[in-house]
Design an enzyme around this catalytic site. Structure first.
Site, PDB file in Angstrom:
ATOM      1  N   HIS A 136       0.817  -1.219   0.000  1.00  0.00           N
ATOM      2  CA  HIS A 136       0.000   0.000   0.000  1.00  0.00           C
ATOM      3  C   HIS A 136       0.852   1.271   0.000  1.00  0.00           C
ATOM      4  O   HIS A 136       0.344   2.348  -0.281  1.00  0.00           O
ATOM      5  CB  HIS A 136      -1.001  -0.013   1.160  1.00  0.00           C
ATOM      6  CG  HIS A 136      -0.424   0.288   2.509  1.00  0.00           C
ATOM      7  ND1 HIS A 136      -0.163  -0.684   3.444  1.00  0.00           N
ATOM      8  CD2 HIS A 136      -0.072   1.455   3.105  1.00  0.00           C
ATOM      9  CE1 HIS A 136       0.320  -0.149   4.538  1.00  0.00           C
ATOM     10  NE2 HIS A 136       0.391   1.164   4.363  1.00  0.00           N
ATOM     11  N   ASP A 166       0.053  -7.648   1.479  1.00  0.00           N
ATOM     12  CA  ASP A 166       0.440  -6.224   1.568  1.00  0.00           C
ATOM     13  C   ASP A 166       1.950  -6.064   1.623  1.00  0.00           C
ATOM     14  O   ASP A 166       2.474  -5.247   2.377  1.00  0.00           O
ATOM     15  CB  ASP A 166      -0.208  -5.550   2.770  1.00  0.00           C
ATOM     16  CG  ASP A 166      -0.096  -4.017   2.696  1.00  0.00           C
ATOM     17  OD1 ASP A 166       0.074  -3.492   1.578  1.00  0.00           O
ATOM     18  OD2 ASP A 166      -0.156  -3.371   3.751  1.00  0.00           O
ATOM     19  N   GLY A 236       3.353   6.514   8.180  1.00  0.00           N
ATOM     20  CA  GLY A 236       4.709   6.647   7.682  1.00  0.00           C
ATOM     21  C   GLY A 236       5.608   5.526   8.146  1.00  0.00           C
ATOM     22  O   GLY A 236       6.676   5.283   7.581  1.00  0.00           O
ATOM     23  N   ASN A 237       5.193   4.805   9.221  1.00  0.00           N
ATOM     24  CA  ASN A 237       5.942   3.626   9.654  1.00  0.00           C
ATOM     25  C   ASN A 237       5.662   2.413   8.777  1.00  0.00           C
ATOM     26  O   ASN A 237       6.381   1.403   8.852  1.00  0.00           O
ATOM     27  CB  ASN A 237       5.591   3.252  11.097  1.00  0.00           C
ATOM     28  CG  ASN A 237       6.458   3.945  12.127  1.00  0.00           C
ATOM     29  OD1 ASN A 237       5.969   4.728  12.920  1.00  0.00           O
ATOM     30  ND2 ASN A 237       7.749   3.664  12.110  1.00  0.00           N
ATOM     31  N   SER A 238       4.607   2.472   7.956  1.00  0.00           N
ATOM     32  CA  SER A 238       4.232   1.329   7.131  1.00  0.00           C
ATOM     33  C   SER A 238       5.415   0.865   6.280  1.00  0.00           C
ATOM     34  O   SER A 238       6.047   1.665   5.586  1.00  0.00           O
ATOM     35  CB  SER A 238       3.063   1.686   6.210  1.00  0.00           C
ATOM     36  OG  SER A 238       1.894   1.865   6.935  1.00  0.00           O
ATOM     37  N   ILE A 293     -10.450 -21.855  -6.535  1.00  0.00           N
ATOM     38  CA  ILE A 293     -11.492 -22.777  -6.974  1.00  0.00           C
ATOM     39  C   ILE A 293     -12.778 -22.051  -7.372  1.00  0.00           C
ATOM     40  O   ILE A 293     -13.669 -22.671  -7.940  1.00  0.00           O
ATOM     41  CB  ILE A 293     -11.809 -23.837  -5.893  1.00  0.00           C
ATOM     42  CG1 ILE A 293     -12.355 -23.182  -4.622  1.00  0.00           C
ATOM     43  CG2 ILE A 293     -10.573 -24.678  -5.591  1.00  0.00           C
ATOM     44  CD1 ILE A 293     -12.863 -24.194  -3.596  1.00  0.00           C
ATOM     45  N   GLY A 294     -12.908 -20.772  -7.060  1.00  0.00           N
ATOM     46  CA  GLY A 294     -14.101 -20.028  -7.464  1.00  0.00           C
ATOM     47  C   GLY A 294     -15.305 -20.323  -6.599  1.00  0.00           C
ATOM     48  O   GLY A 294     -16.351 -20.763  -7.100  1.00  0.00           O
ATOM     49  N   ILE A 297     -17.052 -18.556   0.588  1.00  0.00           N
ATOM     50  CA  ILE A 297     -17.177 -19.433   1.755  1.00  0.00           C
ATOM     51  C   ILE A 297     -17.273 -18.598   3.024  1.00  0.00           C
ATOM     52  O   ILE A 297     -16.931 -17.426   3.041  1.00  0.00           O
ATOM     53  CB  ILE A 297     -15.972 -20.395   1.861  1.00  0.00           C
ATOM     54  CG1 ILE A 297     -14.657 -19.603   1.909  1.00  0.00           C
ATOM     55  CG2 ILE A 297     -15.971 -21.385   0.707  1.00  0.00           C
ATOM     56  CD1 ILE A 297     -13.428 -20.473   2.080  1.00  0.00           C
TER      57      ILE A 297
END
Length: 516
Positions: A136, A166, A236-238, A293-294, A297
């Site tokens: 991100h 991420d 900003g730590n991300s 698998i589409g 759930i």
């Protein structure tokens, strides 16, 4: 300021007094009493402990060793003008652009799209310029600038990114960069010290310390169980690292829990074991591929398990299968309960998703499934999981199709059959239009009213919901629902799972109590 200084001094004196008292007690002397607010209290006899072995008196040596590997990341990206329109109250539907025309830019006279700047953190994992950060942080970037501890600015490019965890890897040109390593073998215990280093609020090279608060935190992501830490991390730590006291990376800072937007002492880091494997694959292949698998759930909770006659069992319930997808082709059905994938028991939707994701396209995935009270195996040939963005867009597209509909509420019929406290009507063209039922729902029963004192009312069913399945059978009218309820009652079940569709949402199974 004088008041604060006085308080500090008094605190220091109190600490000294307690040490003196403990020393006297150890020598067998009689403990004195101390005046306090006009009364007398007995001084504490509790022993005074020093810090336990291994508790650092300072993190300076750790920071000095690892901080050169941590970088600030500054990203420039284009702003979506249509998004800007939606953010301005009162201008959501105006038929003109916010960006003025005829002010430079393209051949049609449009001005260049406005740009936005953001920042985050990252760290070198190799001497030749590979840097780990959050997806991100760099998603949608037109330009990425990396700033090292000594202030050197470097242009970076994206090597690969993974929305599912991420994580992203970027690279700068050069060599002999200081780098750090992931610790994947021995993890600190809950309560052990950790140090987070990064670029909060563009304050490059900020260090904060705390402890590991917990492992295996689920914050709603499919492929990561997070480490919870209380070392302060902020915007900003991300993408920055969390270090143990040996200077090894044990996590990648990714998220905080905050009602205010700032740190409240609850942060989340992606474990090193996850980050290490993902980043290696991104460097090698540029992307992450997962099995698919589409099927939509959900985790089967205790109430749902009881309604299926599977009290005490855990698993993932299939709500819907994608038309033409691998699951449908293999014969997986709505209402199936998956309890194992390739011989591995699964207790939740997340566990099932992770096991399926381990497959490669073309692999056969063996699903252990309960259907009609019996266990069977369904073999599904795996496809490739679309990106998280594509999956979200598909869901949003379905919702947009629903939102574009309309119609007035259906007239309330006087003689609609009532089942389980609900008045039900067939899915006729008139009812479909009146209740704005998407064409994708081919069959079912429309809920026309719900008795507020019924279990269906308590569970949140409402007017306009469509019942597509009752127990193990698909339904097309109120009689089908009543017959399913009768069969479930004769089987000794206290509740029956109803497959409910609300607008364009996927099917949700709700266990409804069977009266009397």
């Amino acid at each position: 300021m004088a008041v604060k200084r006085t308080a500090f001094v008094l605190g220091a004196l109190a600490g000294g007094a307690s040490v003196a008292v403990a020393a006297m007690a150890g020598a067998g002397m009689k403990l004195p009493t101390i005046p306090h607010g006009g009364s007398w209290i007995q001084a504490s006899t509790a022993p005074v402990f020093g810090p336990p072995p291994g508790a650092p008196q300072s993190f300076a040596d750790i920071f000095e060793r690892v901080s050169p590997a941590v970088v600030s990341i500054h990203v420039t990206s284009k702003v979506d003008v249509s998004e800007l329109k939606r953010q301005i109250p009162g201008f959501e539907n105006f038929p003109f652009d916010i960006v003025p025309k005829g002010q430079g830019g393209g051949d049609d006279g449009d001005a260049p799209a406005p740009k936005q700047e953001s920042s985050g953190s990252g760290f070198f994992i190799s001497s030749d310029g590979y840097i780990v950060t959050n997806n991100h942080v760099v998603a949608g970037a037109d330009d990425i600038k990396v700033v090292t501890k000594d202030g050197t600015e470097l242009k970076a490019t994206v090597v690969g990114h993974d929305e599912g965890t991420d994580l992203a890897v970027i690279k700068v040109d050069g060599s002999n960069f200081p780098f750090v390593n992931f610790e994947t073998a021995v993890m600190p215990r809950v309560g052990d010290w950790v140090v987070a280093v990064g670029n909060p609020f563009d304050l490059n090279g900020t260090a904060t310390a705390g402890i590991i608060s917990a492992y295996n935190r689920d914050i709603g992501e499919n492929f990561v169980d997070y480490i919870q830490i209380d070392a302060p991390i902020n915007k900003g730590n991300s993408g920055g690292p969390t270090f143990d006291v040996y200077g090894r990376v044990i996590g990648v800072n990714a998220a905080i829990y905050s009602p205010t937007g700032g740190s409240v002492g609850i942060g989340f880091a992606i474990p090193a074991a996850v980050a290490d494997g993902i980043t290696r694959e991104l460097i090698a292949k540029g992307k992450i591929t997962r099995g698919y698998i589409g099927a939509s759930i959900e985790t089967m909770d205790d109430d749902l398990a009881a309604s299926w006659g599977l009290t005490g069992r855990k698993g993932a319930q299939v709500n819907d299968v994608v038309a033409g997808g691998p699951a449908q082709k293999a014969g997986l059905e709505s209402g199936d309960i998956v309890v194992g994938v390739n011989g591995v028991a699964v207790k939740s939707a997340t566990e099932m998703t992770r096991e399926v994701a381990k497959a490669q396209a073309g692999d056969v995935i063996h699903l252990d499934v309960y259907r009609d009270g019996k266990e069977r195996t369904v073999d599904v040939r795996s496809g490739t999981r679309p990106s998280e963005e594509e999956l979200a867009q598909n869901q949003q597209g379905d919702q947009d199709d629903q939102d574009n509909g309309g119609g007035a509420p259906a007239p309330h019929p006087a003689a609609a059959p009532a089942v389980l406290g609900m008045e039900l009507a067939p899915l006729t063209p008139a009812n479909r239009t009146a209740y704005n039922v998407p064409e994708a729902i081919k069959a079912g029963v429309v809920v026309q009213s719900v008795k507020g004192t019924s279990d269906a009312g308590d569970k949140g069913l409402q007017r306009g919901d469509v019942i597509v399945q009752a127990g193990d059978r698909e339904v097309a009218n109120a009689g089908d629902v009543a017959a399913a309820v009768d069969a479930w009652k004769k089987a000794g079940r206290a509740s029956i799972p109803l497959g409910i569709k609300r607008g364009a949402q996927t099917t949700a199974f709700v266990p409804i109590k069977i009266a009397g």
